[in-house]
Design a protein around this motif. Structure first.
Motif, PDB file in Angstrom:
ATOM      1  N   ILE A  26       5.491   7.518  13.237  1.00 43.99           N
ATOM      2  CA  ILE A  26       5.079   6.227  14.490  1.00 43.99           C
ATOM      3  C   ILE A  26       5.358   5.467  14.055  1.00 43.99           C
ATOM      4  N   LEU A  27       4.642   4.888  12.964  1.00 43.65           N
ATOM      5  CA  LEU A  27       4.262   3.622  12.498  1.00 43.65           C
ATOM      6  C   LEU A  27       6.463   3.098  12.799  1.00 43.65           C
ATOM      7  N   GLU A  28       7.565   3.684  12.087  1.00 43.14           N
ATOM      8  CA  GLU A  28       8.724   2.759  12.077  1.00 43.14           C
ATOM      9  C   GLU A  28       9.393   2.846  13.629  1.00 43.14           C
ATOM     10  N   SER A  29       8.976   4.396  14.294  1.00 40.48           N
ATOM     11  CA  SER A  29       9.090   4.090  15.532  1.00 40.48           C
ATOM     12  C   SER A  29       8.666   3.447  16.395  1.00 40.48           C
ATOM     13  N   ALA A  89      -0.373   3.941  18.459  1.00 37.70           N
ATOM     14  CA  ALA A  89      -0.432   2.573  18.866  1.00 37.70           C
ATOM     15  C   ALA A  89      -0.352   2.141  17.738  1.00 37.70           C
ATOM     16  N   VAL A  90       0.500   1.026  17.394  1.00 30.54           N
ATOM     17  CA  VAL A  90       0.233   0.412  16.063  1.00 30.54           C
ATOM     18  C   VAL A  90      -0.137  -0.892  16.362  1.00 30.54           C
ATOM     19  N   LYS A  91      -0.292  -1.812  15.456  1.00 33.63           N
ATOM     20  CA  LYS A  91      -0.396  -3.498  15.343  1.00 33.63           C
ATOM     21  C   LYS A  91      -0.074  -3.440  13.910  1.00 33.63           C
ATOM     22  N   ARG A  92       0.406  -4.822  13.418  1.00 35.43           N
ATOM     23  CA  ARG A  92       1.854  -5.183  12.685  1.00 35.43           C
ATOM     24  C   ARG A  92       1.110  -6.541  12.805  1.00 35.43           C
ATOM     25  N   VAL A 127      -1.228  -0.952  10.983  1.00 36.28           N
ATOM     26  CA  VAL A 127      -2.824  -0.329  11.188  1.00 36.28           C
ATOM     27  C   VAL A 127      -2.123   0.766  13.101  1.00 36.28           C
ATOM     28  N   VAL A 128      -2.316   1.858  12.026  1.00 32.79           N
ATOM     29  CA  VAL A 128      -1.817   2.507  13.768  1.00 32.79           C
ATOM     30  C   VAL A 128      -3.316   3.600  13.700  1.00 32.79           C
ATOM     31  N   ARG A 148      -4.242   2.985   7.415  1.00 34.42           N
ATOM     32  CA  ARG A 148      -3.749   1.380   7.566  1.00 34.42           C
ATOM     33  C   ARG A 148      -3.134   1.219   6.486  1.00 34.42           C
ATOM     34  N   TYR A 149      -2.217   0.215   6.743  1.00 40.34           N
ATOM     35  CA  TYR A 149      -1.490   0.106   5.696  1.00 40.34           C
ATOM     36  C   TYR A 149      -1.155  -1.445   4.936  1.00 40.34           C
ATOM     37  N   GLN A 150      -0.239  -1.380   3.556  1.00 39.62           N
ATOM     38  CA  GLN A 150      -0.496  -2.858   3.115  1.00 39.62           C
ATOM     39  C   GLN A 150       0.798  -2.616   2.430  1.00 39.62           C
ATOM     40  N   GLY A 151       1.285  -3.843   2.207  1.00 41.01           N
ATOM     41  CA  GLY A 151       2.185  -3.900   1.763  1.00 41.01           C
ATOM     42  C   GLY A 151       3.791  -5.454   1.523  1.00 41.01           C
ATOM     43  N   LYS A 152       4.796  -4.843   1.347  1.00 41.24           N
ATOM     44  CA  LYS A 152       5.678  -6.023   1.440  1.00 41.24           C
ATOM     45  C   LYS A 152       6.585  -5.295   3.032  1.00 41.24           C
ATOM     46  N   GLU A 153       7.266  -6.164   4.074  1.00 41.47           N
ATOM     47  CA  GLU A 153       7.789  -5.551   4.396  1.00 41.47           C
ATOM     48  C   GLU A 153       8.079  -4.803   4.968  1.00 41.47           C
ATOM     49  N   ASN A 154       8.527  -3.609   3.643  1.00 40.48           N
ATOM     50  CA  ASN A 154       9.987  -2.803   4.270  1.00 40.48           C
ATOM     51  C   ASN A 154       9.394  -1.724   3.398  1.00 40.48           C
ATOM     52  N   ALA A 155       8.577  -2.037   2.659  1.00 35.18           N
ATOM     53  CA  ALA A 155       7.612  -1.003   2.112  1.00 35.18           C
ATOM     54  C   ALA A 155       6.243  -1.306   1.571  1.00 35.18           C
ATOM     55  N   LEU A 156       5.562  -0.378   2.882  1.00 31.43           N
ATOM     56  CA  LEU A 156       4.305  -0.502   3.057  1.00 31.43           C
ATOM     57  C   LEU A 156       3.244   0.899   2.483  1.00 31.43           C
ATOM     58  N   ASN A 157       2.691   0.548   1.758  1.00 33.81           N
ATOM     59  CA  ASN A 157       1.493   1.794   1.475  1.00 33.81           C
ATOM     60  C   ASN A 157       0.325   2.128   1.938  1.00 33.81           C
ATOM     61  N   VAL A 158      -0.061   2.668   2.249  1.00 35.86           N
ATOM     62  CA  VAL A 158      -1.745   3.710   3.152  1.00 35.86           C
ATOM     63  C   VAL A 158      -2.323   3.098   2.177  1.00 35.86           C
ATOM     64  N   VAL A 159      -3.334   2.236   1.747  1.00 31.97           N
ATOM     65  CA  VAL A 159      -4.559   2.228   1.659  1.00 31.97           C
ATOM     66  C   VAL A 159      -6.170   1.808   2.321  1.00 31.97           C
TER      67      VAL A 159
END
Length: 434
Positions: free
Chosen positions: A6-9, A147-150, A160-161, A169-180
């Protein structure tokens, strides 16, 4: 790195939307690049007129948005507005934020509202831009399925998905987000409500209100640029001289005899020398073409002539204003119906976050979109009151008071009635000392 389909699409869809949204932002801000301007005109202007924008797109958006004044909510079948819901609304500053949501929805075609619980457990409502939020919809029903907020803060990227059963919730680099963090969603539905400016049935993400006048605006800006170029180089009278001896410098280059500061008076010792002046270029054609384009913008957008400066020196009468604004009022009324259901869904989510459940359908209350004088409003209110319409209903429409103002007026009127009756309430008070 954790992947999420979902986050990627939705992130890919959000990236695709950035370019057209940036273009719409440029037109709304009046910073779009000059269209149709030839290279010769650019050279003639010498970089002094990079952008010239007659900002009718912003005028159109603001003219519609300023008439979309949300005044409250009431349950379907109820006669009075929901006061507690309106207090939550005001605590989240949604009187201001709702206006910005309408501006963005009219500019981008959509904006979003997210409803969740704050740190104190009370409903927290935020208005979001289409530059940061995107939704996925059920193709059969049109309901929001995710829904996604970025966003980013300059160092970290966040996402956030929102799903019906959980919020991730995700956090990290632009192409390397990790679940927090993963938060269960007790609402059972996605707490993101799109405010969509639809033009067709399948227009899921809406369309900008400015779309139809963008090309006309470019044409108008080009005509204004041409008029300024002509004014700079041709409208001022130019002079000519014959029979004047040309003096050359040491390199054989001709010297302009009138280039120095002292050459304000032209003179020549040669009796055959003649001086004259060319006629200045007329700019009437630019004015006529500007009026034609402006009238086309008014016809397509529904903006009345007095908004576009087409009335000349004669001010329009009150009846003429109401007649000219009929198309704009009809457009705003349509937006009220379109946006009203979305705001009613926001109200539903607020009650669910506050109370844990909701079994009522809400109706959105709007101020009148028509232009009325205070005398006309008072006359309409008096007639409705004489017909037996309750005071609260009269204060809401046509007078347009908010639920909080209606409550205050009702309380003050009740206190005034008691004062006039000379009621002594002390007899009903029990002395606690007895």
């Amino acid at each position: 790195m954790v992947t999420n389909d979902i986050l990627e699409s939705l992130s890919a869809r959000l990236d695709e939307a950035q370019s057209p949204l940036s273009r719409l932002d440029a037109y709304y801000d009046g910073k779009q690049p000059a269209a149709f301007l030839s290279q010769k005109s650019k050279d003639a202007l010498d970089g002094r007129l990079r952008v010239l924008a007659v900002n009718f797109p912003r005028l159109l958006v603001n003219s519609v948005a300023e008439r979309l004044q949300l005044t409250g909510f009431r349950g379907v079948g109820d006669d009075t507005a929901d006061q507690n819901l309106w207090r939550v609304w005001e605590n989240n500053d949604l009187t201001t934020q709702a206006h910005l949501a309408h501006v963005d929805a009219l500019t981008h075609g959509r904006s979003y509202v997210i409803v969740w619980a704050g740190q104190d457990g009370k409903p927290l409502v935020t208005v979001e831009s289409a530059r940061q939020v995107i939704t996925a919809h059920n193709p059969a029903t049109g309901a929001v399925t995710a829904a996604v907020k970025r966003w980013e803060d300059g160092r970290q990227h966040f996402a956030v998905v929102y799903e019906a059963d959980k919020i991730t919730r995700y956090q990290g680099k632009e192409n390397a987000l990790n679940v927090v963090e993963v938060i269960p969603n007790p609402l059972g539905e996605v707490p993101v409500v799109p405010i969509v400016n639809r033009s067709r049935l399948l227009d899921v993400y809406g369309s900008s209100e400015m779309t139809d006048i963008l090309d006309l605006t470019d044409g108008l800006n080009k005509i204004m640029s041409d008029a300024l170029v002509s004014s700079e180089f041709f409208a001022r009278p130019r002079r000519w001289v014959t029979g004047l001896e040309i003096v050359e410098d040491q390199d054989g280059n001709p010297i302009d005899p009138f280039s120095s500061e002292a050459a304000r008076v032209w003179q020549s010792e040669n009796p055959d020398t003649k001086f004259g002046q060319f006629d200045g270029a007329r700019l009437d054609g630019y004015g006529d073409l500007t009026a034609v384009l402006t009238q086309q913008i008014g016809a397509i957008s529904g903006l009345p002539p007095h908004y576009l400066g087409l009335n000349g020196d004669q001010p329009p009468s009150a009846d003429a204003i109401r007649s000219a604004e009929a198309s704009l009022v009809a457009k705003v009324t349509g937006k009220q119906r379109m946006f009203g259901r979305s705001w009613a869904k926001v109200a539903d989510l607020i009650v669910k976050v506050r109370d844990g459940h909701n079994d009522r359908d809400f109706e959105t209350l709007w101020a009148s979109a028509e232009t009325r004088t205070p005398g006309q409003l008072a006359d309409a209110a008096l007639k409705l009151n004489q017909m037996g319409v309750p005071l609260a209903a009269v204060l809401a429409n046509p007078l347009g008071y908010s639920p909080a103002e209606i409550e205050q007026i009702t309380t003050q009127r009740r206190a005034e009635a008691l004062d006039k009756a000379g009621a002594n309430l002390s007899a009903f008070l029990v002395d606690e000392a007895v």
